[in-house]
Design a protein around this motif. Sequence first.
Motif, mmCIF file in Angstrom:
data_model
loop_
_atom_site.group_PDB
_atom_site.id
_atom_site.type_symbol
_atom_site.label_atom_id
_atom_site.label_comp_id
_atom_site.label_asym_id
_atom_site.label_seq_id
_atom_site.Cartn_x
_atom_site.Cartn_y
_atom_site.Cartn_z
ATOM 1 N N LEU A 1 21.484 -0.637 -11.447
ATOM 2 C CA LEU A 1 22.304 -1.342 -10.408
ATOM 3 C C LEU A 1 23.375 -1.664 -10.883
ATOM 4 C CD1 LEU A 1 19.272 -3.267 -9.059
ATOM 5 C CD2 LEU A 1 20.459 -1.518 -7.803
ATOM 6 N N LYS A 2 24.320 -2.273 -10.097
ATOM 7 C CA LYS A 2 25.688 -2.633 -10.382
ATOM 8 C C LYS A 2 25.420 -4.012 -11.211
ATOM 9 C CE LYS A 2 26.699 -5.499 -6.186
ATOM 10 N NZ LYS A 2 27.455 -5.884 -5.136
ATOM 11 N N ARG A 3 26.478 -4.258 -12.073
ATOM 12 C CA ARG A 3 26.697 -5.128 -12.925
ATOM 13 C C ARG A 3 28.107 -5.473 -12.921
ATOM 14 N NH1 ARG A 3 23.748 -5.913 -17.591
ATOM 15 N NH2 ARG A 3 22.237 -4.218 -17.100
ATOM 16 N N THR A 4 28.583 -6.768 -12.504
ATOM 17 C CA THR A 4 29.743 -7.171 -12.501
ATOM 18 C C THR A 4 30.041 -8.637 -13.219
ATOM 19 O OG1 THR A 4 29.421 -8.589 -10.308
ATOM 20 C CG2 THR A 4 30.259 -6.180 -10.210
ATOM 21 N N LYS A 5 29.145 -9.044 -13.775
ATOM 22 C CA LYS A 5 28.992 -10.453 -14.137
ATOM 23 C C LYS A 5 28.656 -10.793 -15.698
ATOM 24 C CE LYS A 5 28.151 -12.630 -9.921
ATOM 25 N NZ LYS A 5 27.119 -13.289 -8.957
ATOM 26 N N SER A 6 27.430 -9.893 -16.306
ATOM 27 C CA SER A 6 27.246 -9.878 -17.511
ATOM 28 C C SER A 6 26.912 -8.472 -18.230
ATOM 29 C CB SER A 6 25.849 -10.756 -17.568
ATOM 30 O OG SER A 6 25.235 -10.497 -18.995
ATOM 31 N N LYS A 7 27.188 -8.221 -19.304
ATOM 32 C CA LYS A 7 26.842 -6.922 -19.684
ATOM 33 C C LYS A 7 25.642 -6.968 -20.608
ATOM 34 C CE LYS A 7 31.871 -5.587 -20.948
ATOM 35 N NZ LYS A 7 32.779 -5.347 -22.107
ATOM 36 N N LYS A 8 24.960 -8.091 -20.503
ATOM 37 C CA LYS A 8 23.587 -7.879 -21.577
ATOM 38 C C LYS A 8 22.493 -8.466 -20.597
ATOM 39 C CE LYS A 8 25.601 -8.589 -25.831
ATOM 40 N NZ LYS A 8 25.607 -9.260 -27.397
ATOM 41 N N VAL A 9 22.680 -8.483 -19.075
ATOM 42 C CA VAL A 9 21.499 -8.840 -18.531
ATOM 43 C C VAL A 9 20.642 -7.644 -18.212
ATOM 44 C CG1 VAL A 9 20.699 -9.600 -16.125
ATOM 45 C CG2 VAL A 9 22.352 -10.893 -17.380
ATOM 46 N N VAL A 10 19.145 -7.959 -18.479
ATOM 47 C CA VAL A 10 18.346 -6.811 -18.318
ATOM 48 C C VAL A 10 17.951 -6.703 -16.644
ATOM 49 C CG1 VAL A 10 16.005 -6.003 -18.680
ATOM 50 C CG2 VAL A 10 17.149 -7.214 -20.500
ATOM 51 N N GLN A 11 17.845 -5.564 -16.427
ATOM 52 C CA GLN A 11 17.447 -5.298 -14.917
ATOM 53 C C GLN A 11 16.191 -5.467 -14.741
ATOM 54 O OE1 GLN A 11 19.251 -1.764 -13.166
ATOM 55 N NE2 GLN A 11 17.439 -1.042 -12.747
ATOM 56 N N HIS A 12 16.232 -6.695 -13.513
ATOM 57 C CA HIS A 12 14.661 -7.129 -13.238
ATOM 58 C C HIS A 12 14.612 -7.448 -11.736
ATOM 59 C CE1 HIS A 12 17.808 -10.436 -13.809
ATOM 60 N NE2 HIS A 12 16.819 -11.297 -13.101
ATOM 61 N N CYS A 13 13.515 -7.947 -11.482
ATOM 62 C CA CYS A 13 13.200 -8.398 -9.945
ATOM 63 C C CYS A 13 13.121 -10.053 -9.868
ATOM 64 C CB CYS A 13 11.656 -7.953 -9.737
ATOM 65 S SG CYS A 13 11.361 -6.072 -9.813
ATOM 66 N N VAL A 14 14.085 -10.345 -8.961
ATOM 67 C CA VAL A 14 14.193 -11.511 -8.679
ATOM 68 C C VAL A 14 12.902 -12.378 -8.253
ATOM 69 C CG1 VAL A 14 15.543 -13.286 -7.188
ATOM 70 C CG2 VAL A 14 16.643 -10.993 -7.997
ATOM 71 N N PRO A 15 12.592 -13.387 -8.826
ATOM 72 C CA PRO A 15 11.474 -14.172 -8.206
ATOM 73 C C PRO A 15 11.243 -14.721 -6.952
ATOM 74 C CG PRO A 15 12.329 -15.153 -10.369
ATOM 75 C CD PRO A 15 13.446 -14.110 -9.837
ATOM 76 N N ALA A 16 10.412 -14.373 -6.292
ATOM 77 C CA ALA A 16 9.942 -14.791 -4.958
ATOM 78 C C ALA A 16 10.247 -16.283 -4.558
ATOM 79 C CB ALA A 16 8.660 -14.498 -4.407
ATOM 80 N N ASP A 17 10.918 -16.368 -3.490
ATOM 81 C CA ASP A 17 11.118 -17.843 -2.995
ATOM 82 C C ASP A 17 10.059 -18.792 -2.972
ATOM 83 O OD1 ASP A 17 13.959 -17.252 -3.510
ATOM 84 O OD2 ASP A 17 14.073 -16.882 -0.973
ATOM 85 N N LYS A 18 9.016 -18.008 -1.933
ATOM 86 C CA LYS A 18 7.926 -18.908 -1.982
ATOM 87 C C LYS A 18 6.390 -17.887 -2.321
ATOM 88 C CE LYS A 18 9.599 -21.433 2.078
ATOM 89 N NZ LYS A 18 9.744 -21.565 3.641
ATOM 90 N N PRO A 19 6.242 -17.883 -3.710
ATOM 91 C CA PRO A 19 4.965 -17.000 -4.012
ATOM 92 C C PRO A 19 3.910 -17.606 -3.570
ATOM 93 C CG PRO A 19 6.161 -18.089 -5.727
ATOM 94 C CD PRO A 19 7.037 -18.664 -4.659
ATOM 95 N N ASP A 20 2.773 -16.626 -3.377
ATOM 96 C CA ASP A 20 1.558 -17.274 -2.874
ATOM 97 C C ASP A 20 0.846 -17.547 -4.287
ATOM 98 O OD1 ASP A 20 0.610 -14.967 -3.882
ATOM 99 O OD2 ASP A 20 0.691 -14.197 -1.612
#
Length: 258
Positions: A113-132
């Motif tokens: 995926l595109k990366r415009t802010k950090s060269k070392k962030v690992v591609q990952h899934c964003v945590p859910a806002d309201k996980p059950d």
Amino acid sequence: MEKYATTVLDMTSDVEVDEAHKTDSSADSISPLKGRFCESVSHQEDARLLCQECMVHKCDNYCLGDNVKSEPRQCRFEYGKETEYGKADTEGRELSDTSVIAVDRRGIEHFRLKRTKSKKVVQHCVPADKPDMTEIENVCKYVVAYASKKNHTTKEEKEAIQNIIESSSSDDISGVNALVKMSLNWMTSMRLISIQKAVHEIDRLSLTLCSDEINYVPLASCMKLRKSTERKPRDLVYCYGNRDVKHDHYSLDRYFYE
């Protein structure tokens, strides 16, 4: 592919983090890993701090490997090349405004995926806002399994070791060393603690039921069977159990150091 990854899987590699951040594991640290989800004020900021804590790639000997010539090493996860051997100061991946399919040096294609802010962030899934509760429990189980290599139950552990023993020929005396090595390898890659107990520990819940029991055995009463031709053992437990009368009041810790 980009739309599916970002909308369905909530994947990203475009997060602003401090790449020089160092994890503080002291008792008075304010690490986001110590907080509960219900205590979070901003889910977005919490997700960013978690990413900064856990999802920033830092090259070391694991990904850089080693070489005989002591030349600058290349990260096998494509995070760059160090300037000098041993520095591990890789630059990271190139910034990109668009998602691409990159081919690594082994010829394997990777969707990035595109990366415009950090060269070392690992591609990952964003945590859910309201996980059950199910999602939270699954994450806890995954963390425990990953950290402890615990992917087998106690029953499966015993069956695995038994299968190794049965697979060895009874008359193959020369294969004893190989069998011992295989057994030890299996045993060291597993843990006797169950997933449920580890999840309770992570969630800081009281573990009221436990299959383990601790029995205190006096070392002074222990005896070690040995052949008459064998020398007396000199290990700490044996020496402490057969110590002089003047040392009877010594604890094991004091006896070891003094």
